[in-house]
Structures are given as structure tokens and as C-alpha cells.
Design an enzyme around this catalytic site. Structure first.
Site, PDB file in Angstrom:
ATOM      1  N   TYR A 149       2.818   1.034  -2.011  1.00 45.56           N
ATOM      2  CA  TYR A 149       2.691   0.784  -0.578  1.00 45.56           C
ATOM      3  C   TYR A 149       1.904  -0.509  -0.398  1.00 45.56           C
ATOM      4  O   TYR A 149       0.871  -0.715  -1.050  1.00 45.56           O
ATOM      5  CB  TYR A 149       1.953   1.944   0.098  1.00 45.56           C
ATOM      6  CG  TYR A 149       1.677   1.754   1.582  1.00 45.56           C
ATOM      7  CD1 TYR A 149       0.374   1.615   2.050  1.00 45.56           C
ATOM      8  CD2 TYR A 149       2.710   1.722   2.514  1.00 45.56           C
ATOM      9  CE1 TYR A 149       0.103   1.462   3.410  1.00 45.56           C
ATOM     10  CE2 TYR A 149       2.449   1.566   3.868  1.00 45.56           C
ATOM     11  CZ  TYR A 149       1.143   1.434   4.312  1.00 45.56           C
ATOM     12  OH  TYR A 149       0.876   1.261   5.656  1.00 45.56           O
ATOM     13  N   ASP A 244      -0.998  -6.799  -5.617  1.00 45.85           N
ATOM     14  CA  ASP A 244      -1.662  -6.190  -4.463  1.00 45.85           C
ATOM     15  C   ASP A 244      -2.886  -5.410  -4.940  1.00 45.85           C
ATOM     16  O   ASP A 244      -2.760  -4.340  -5.532  1.00 45.85           O
ATOM     17  CB  ASP A 244      -0.665  -5.272  -3.734  1.00 45.85           C
ATOM     18  CG  ASP A 244      -1.270  -4.652  -2.491  1.00 45.85           C
ATOM     19  OD1 ASP A 244      -0.518  -4.075  -1.689  1.00 45.85           O
ATOM     20  OD2 ASP A 244      -2.512  -4.725  -2.324  1.00 45.85           O
ATOM     21  N   LYS A 268     -10.131  -3.428   2.115  1.00 45.07           N
ATOM     22  CA  LYS A 268     -10.996  -2.268   1.889  1.00 45.07           C
ATOM     23  C   LYS A 268     -12.417  -2.627   1.453  1.00 45.07           C
ATOM     24  O   LYS A 268     -13.245  -3.014   2.266  1.00 45.07           O
ATOM     25  CB  LYS A 268     -10.315  -1.323   0.889  1.00 45.07           C
ATOM     26  CG  LYS A 268      -8.972  -0.776   1.440  1.00 45.07           C
ATOM     27  CD  LYS A 268      -8.302   0.183   0.509  1.00 45.07           C
ATOM     28  CE  LYS A 268      -6.893   0.485   0.960  1.00 45.07           C
ATOM     29  NZ  LYS A 268      -6.785   1.681   1.804  1.00 45.07           N
TER      30      LYS A 268
HETATM   31  P1  KE4 Z   1      -4.048  -1.646   5.626  1.00 40.41           P
HETATM   32  O1  KE4 Z   1      -3.077  -2.402   6.490  1.00 40.41           O
HETATM   33  O2  KE4 Z   1      -3.967  -0.119   5.824  1.00 40.41           O
HETATM   34  O3  KE4 Z   1      -5.477  -2.179   5.745  1.00 40.41           O
HETATM   35  O4  KE4 Z   1      -3.673  -1.915   4.078  1.00 40.41           O
HETATM   36  C1  KE4 Z   1      -2.367  -1.639   3.653  1.00 40.41           C
HETATM   37  C2  KE4 Z   1      -2.371  -1.457   2.151  1.00 40.41           C
HETATM   38  C3  KE4 Z   1      -1.896  -2.490   1.356  1.00 40.41           C
HETATM   39  N1  KE4 Z   1      -1.877  -2.385  -0.001  1.00 40.41           N
HETATM   40  C4  KE4 Z   1      -2.336  -1.261  -0.612  1.00 40.41           C
HETATM   41  C5  KE4 Z   1      -2.302  -1.179  -2.113  1.00 40.41           C
HETATM   42  C6  KE4 Z   1      -2.837  -0.179   0.157  1.00 40.41           C
HETATM   43  O5  KE4 Z   1      -3.291   0.936  -0.473  1.00 40.41           O
HETATM   44  C7  KE4 Z   1      -2.860  -0.276   1.561  1.00 40.41           C
HETATM   45  C8  KE4 Z   1      -3.359   0.856   2.448  1.00 40.41           C
HETATM   46  N2  KE4 Z   1      -3.773   2.035   1.770  1.00 40.41           N
HETATM   47  C9  KE4 Z   1      -3.686   3.259   2.522  1.00 40.41           C
HETATM   48  C10 KE4 Z   1      -4.184   4.391   1.620  1.00 40.41           C
HETATM   49  N3  KE4 Z   1      -3.217   4.844   0.720  1.00 40.41           N
HETATM   50  C11 KE4 Z   1      -4.427   3.191   3.809  1.00 40.41           C
HETATM   51  C12 KE4 Z   1      -4.687   4.522   4.466  1.00 40.41           C
HETATM   52  C13 KE4 Z   1      -3.915   4.661   5.741  1.00 40.41           C
HETATM   53  O6  KE4 Z   1      -2.729   4.257   5.767  1.00 40.41           O
HETATM   54  O7  KE4 Z   1      -4.505   5.182   6.689  1.00 40.41           O
END
Ligand code: KE4
Length: 432
Positions: A149, A244, A268
């Protein structure tokens, strides 16, 4: 509203009902709604160190850490002080500041990046990195791995086509076919499938995008040398590699995984719980980003002073000793969980490619999304709720990671040691 009424309306159940009237699903990010484990979410009132408290006064040992950012635990005094100081000087200027340089220098000093651009979310970081890769290669297609993701940009919300020769199709309503027509989705850890995709789409793939250590199908270890071979394979076909590290960056080590790549994304931890993320890489690539170059990318709150203050305070506290503690804590929790599930006779796999890890409820080794999807999510749901009842908040999905923080102490570990056997029994009962 009378005190009693006010009191009555502050239970998680009442707030969930009230939230759902004005927010889709009552949450501002889907995974928070407990859809993956059943039941209703607890609404958090406050948190400190390794613990959170919900609006009903229940306390939880937190193994979600806001999905990664809270690597130092909640309300760390030095992070709070830094944010408070920054807030007193104004919350946003829309103009460059010293703090942004210092945070960028921290990232450049810790990672393979020569330059970085600060943004506000991981989605923005990966979306911008892909736009840059497309501009640099003059190509449009993107190759990603099933189960990884990278945020919710349209072209990432693609399900695999019927084979590597077929392009992706939308994995969400509202994503047009045209958006995913340039996305190739292949199984993770499968270099032959990557090679086949390049053969099937010669000269079209701008970038291979991978999580340096996948954590969004649960934690899955890259096969030996996978990241390095992916880099060579991408370059052999004129494409760039985007690594990523939104989840792994500054968590699994001072600079994250730092596998060879052309571009990297972070988020994060680097925001310390406030909205900050970044993409970066070689200067010759990054200098194509506006205003240095023609590739447009922008953000009102990019480099926000409060988020920068929280991120800087967090990174400055993450020294070698902190990483040693994170690794030791993760190893101990893995041991306790494995022991409890084995004793209860529950088939499971502790998948721990780093100090972020998952417990898969199944016997199959997990190398890709299909393996992860074969797990017994019902058993995980029972395990999750038994742990919640016992005052431990795990990620409310079997396809997420458990996140540790430096705030987890001996008392927290003995709490876990008490809670895990009962939760393992609950999982065993579901399976029987
Ligand atoms: P955000 O747009 O949620 O800040 O980041 C997206 C993203 C991009 N790349 C990786 C490897 C990620 O894990 C994420 C977001 N992670 C999720 C948790 N699995 C965020 C939690 C959520 O969607 O509320």
C-alpha cells in the site's frame, strides 16, 4: 446539555453513533472502524507513554502507535515541549523556515537521499515520487506489488489484472479505468513476474514502487537480496525504483531500510505524530521538482512548523540505544505471543522482518499477499478482542503490523505476558 447527559454522550458507543452521523463510517480513516475485526472502535480520550485511555476510562497498552509515528510513545515530554514552543511562535507561515532545513538535513544525513521535499502525508510523498519518476523517464506505467500500500492515489488503487501482461483495473469505485490502465500489479517477492511485466510492456514502465519491507499485508520479509535485485532489474529496463519507507523509515533503523533505490518516501515517524512526510533521492532527480525544475508539486502545509518541530524532536531522540530498545522490545513481544499461541495449539506464524512485525493465524509461510490472505482472520478477530478486553490495543486488522515504542517497559511486558495466554485461548476456541 446536563452533566449527566454530557457524561452519557461520551461513551465510545455513543460517540460512535454520533460520529457516524457526520463522518463516513464514523472515522477519518477506514481501518480505525474495526471492520477487520468486528465490533465498534473505542474512542480515545488521551494517551501517555505506552498507554492510551478511552472515553470510558479504560486503559490500553498501545501496539498501534498511530500506525507507526509514535515510536517514542505518546506525549513524550520533549516532543510536546517542542510543539508547544513552536505553536507559541505561530502555527504556519506559508514561507520557508529554519526548521524545514534542519528536518531535511536530518533526513539527508540519515538516508541515501541527497535532497528531499517535505509534504504532509505518505500518499502525497508516493504520489509525488511517481510523478517525478514519470517525468524523468518519459514513461507512464507504474509497477506495484499486490498487498503493498502506497496511499490512495488513484493509480495505486489497482487490483492485479489476469496476468502480468494485463494492466491493473480499479480496486475502488471512483477510480477510472484510465487511472489504473498504467498500473501493473504483480505478486510480491516474485522477480520473475517483474521481469515478465517488463517484457510484456517494453519501454512503458516508469517506476517500480515497493515497500522496503511490506507492512500493509501484515509484515512480510523481502526474500534475500530482493530489494537489490529489483533495483538492478528496474534499471536494466530503463525504469526507476521507488522505495516506500513511509512505514519503515526511521523506525527499523536510523535511516530506515535504506535499500538501493532512485527515490525514497518517508512519513509517520518523521512527523512525530503530526502530519509530515517526504520524498527524496538523487539531486539530479529531485532538482526536477518545481521550482528548481518543471515537475509541479506543492502543499499549503508542507514543512509545517509544528509538524517539523515534532519530527525533529523525535528524530533527535532516536539514537542507537533507542533502536536497540525497539528491537529488544519487539523480539520479547514476538516471543511472548509465539509462546502463548503455541501453548494454546493455535497455528500461527510470527513474521518479523524487523521491529515491525505481524502474527499470521495460519501455518503457511507468508511470502506474498495470497499467503497472507490465507490466514484465519476470524481467529485474529477473537484474539484482538480478547486482548482489547485485557487492556491491550492491537492493530484492528490481521493485515497490519504491530508497532512497538521505546515507552514499553517491564510493567507493560508483564501486562502482555498476562493477556496473551487468554487471548490465545480465545483464538483456539474460534478454531475448534
Ligand atoms: P498516509 O497517506 O496514510 O500518511 O500514508 C500512506 C502510506 C504510504 N506508504 C506506506 C508504506 C504506508 O504504510 C502508508 C499508510 N499506512 C497505513 C497503515 N497501514 C496508514 C493507516 C491508515 O490508513 O489509517
Amino acid at each position: 446539555m446536563s452533566d449527566k447527559n454530557a457524561q452519557q454522550h461520551t461513551t465510545s458507543a455513543a460517540l460512535n453513533e454520533r460520529a457516524s452521523r457526520v463522518i463516513p463510517g464514523g472515522v477519518n480513516s477506514p481501518v480505525r472502524a474495526f471492520g477487520g475485526v468486528g465490533g465498534e472502535p473505542v474512542f480515545i480520550a488521551d494517551a501517555s507513554g505506552a498507554r492510551m485511555r478511552d472515553v470510558d476510562g479504560n486503559s490500553y497498552l498501545d501496539l498501534v502507535g498511530s500506525w507507526g509515528p509514535l515510536v517514542l510513545g505518546h506525549a513524550h515530554p520533549e516532543v510536546v515541549a517542542a510543539v508547544t514552543r513552536a505553536a507559541g511562535k505561530g502555527t504556519s507561515y506559508g514561507a520557508p523556515t529554519l526548521g524545514e532545513i534542519e528536518l531535511a538535513e536530518q533526513i539527508v544525513g540519515r538516508t541515501p537521499c541527497e535532497k528531499v521535499r517535505l509534504v504532509s502525508s505518505g500518499t502525497e510523498a508516493t504520489m509525488s515520487a511517481v510523478r517525478l519518476a514519470r517525468a524523468a523517464t518519459g514513461r507512464d506505467a507504474v509497477l506495484k506489488f499486490a498487498g503493498c500500500y502506497h496511499g490512495h492515489a488513484d493509480y495505486f488503487l489497482a487490483a492485479a489484472g489476469s496476468g502480468v501482461a494485463t494492466l491493473g483495473h480499479p480496486d475502488s469505485p471512483g477510480v477510472p479505468e484510465t487511472a489504473t490502465a498504467e498500473t501493473v500489479v504483480v505478486p510480491y517477492n516474485d522477480l520473475a513476474a517483474v521481469e515478465a511485466a517488463f517484457e510484456a510492456h517494453p519501454g512503458r514502465i516508469a517506476a517500480v514502487v515497493t515497500e522496503a519491507i511490506p507492512g500493509n499485508m501484515g509484515a512480510v520479509a523481502p526474500a534475500d537480496g530482493f530489494n537489490e535485485k529489483l533495483f538492478d532489474l528496474a534499471h536494466a529496463h530503463g525504469a526507476l525504483l521507488v522505495s516506500d519507507e513511509v512505514m519503515t523509515g526511521f523506525r527499523v533503523g536510523p535511516g530506515g531500510v535504506a535499500a538501493p533505490a532512485d527515490l525514497y518516501t518517508y512519513g509517520k515517524v518523521m512527523g512525530g505524530g503530526l502530519p509530515a512526510a517526504a520524498f527524496g533521492g538523487r539531486a539530479d532527480l529531485m532538482d526536477r521538482i518545481s521550482p528548481a525544475g518543471p515537475v509541479y508539486q506543492a502543499g499549503t502545509l508542507s514543512g509545517n512548523p509544528l509538524a517539523v518541530a515534532a519530527g525533529l524532536a523525535t528524530l533527535r531522540l532516536l539514537d542507537e540505544a533507542a533502536y536497540r530498545k525497539l528491537d529488544a522490545t519487539a523480539a520479547e513481544i514476538q516471543r511472548l505471543a509465539g509462546e502463548a499461541l503455541t501453548k494454546a495449539g493455535v497455528p500461527h506464524r510470527v513474521s518479523a522482518p524487523a521491529n515491525l512485525f505481524s502474527v499470521f493465524f495460519g501455518e503457511r509461510p507468508v511470502r506474498n499477499f495470497d499467503d497472507a490472505a490465507a490466514q484465519d482472520t476470524e481467529a485474529y478477530g477473537a484474539f484482538f478482542h480478547a486482548m482489547l478486553e485485557a487492556g491491550v490495543h492491537l492493530p484492528p486488522s490481521a493485515f497490519e503490523c504491530w508497532f512497538v515504542s521505546t515507552a514499553i517497559d517491564e510493567e507493560a511486558l508483564s501486562h502482555l505476558a498476562q493477556a496473551l495466554p487468554r487471548a490465545a485461548e480465545a483464538a483456539a476456541r474460534v478454531r475448534s
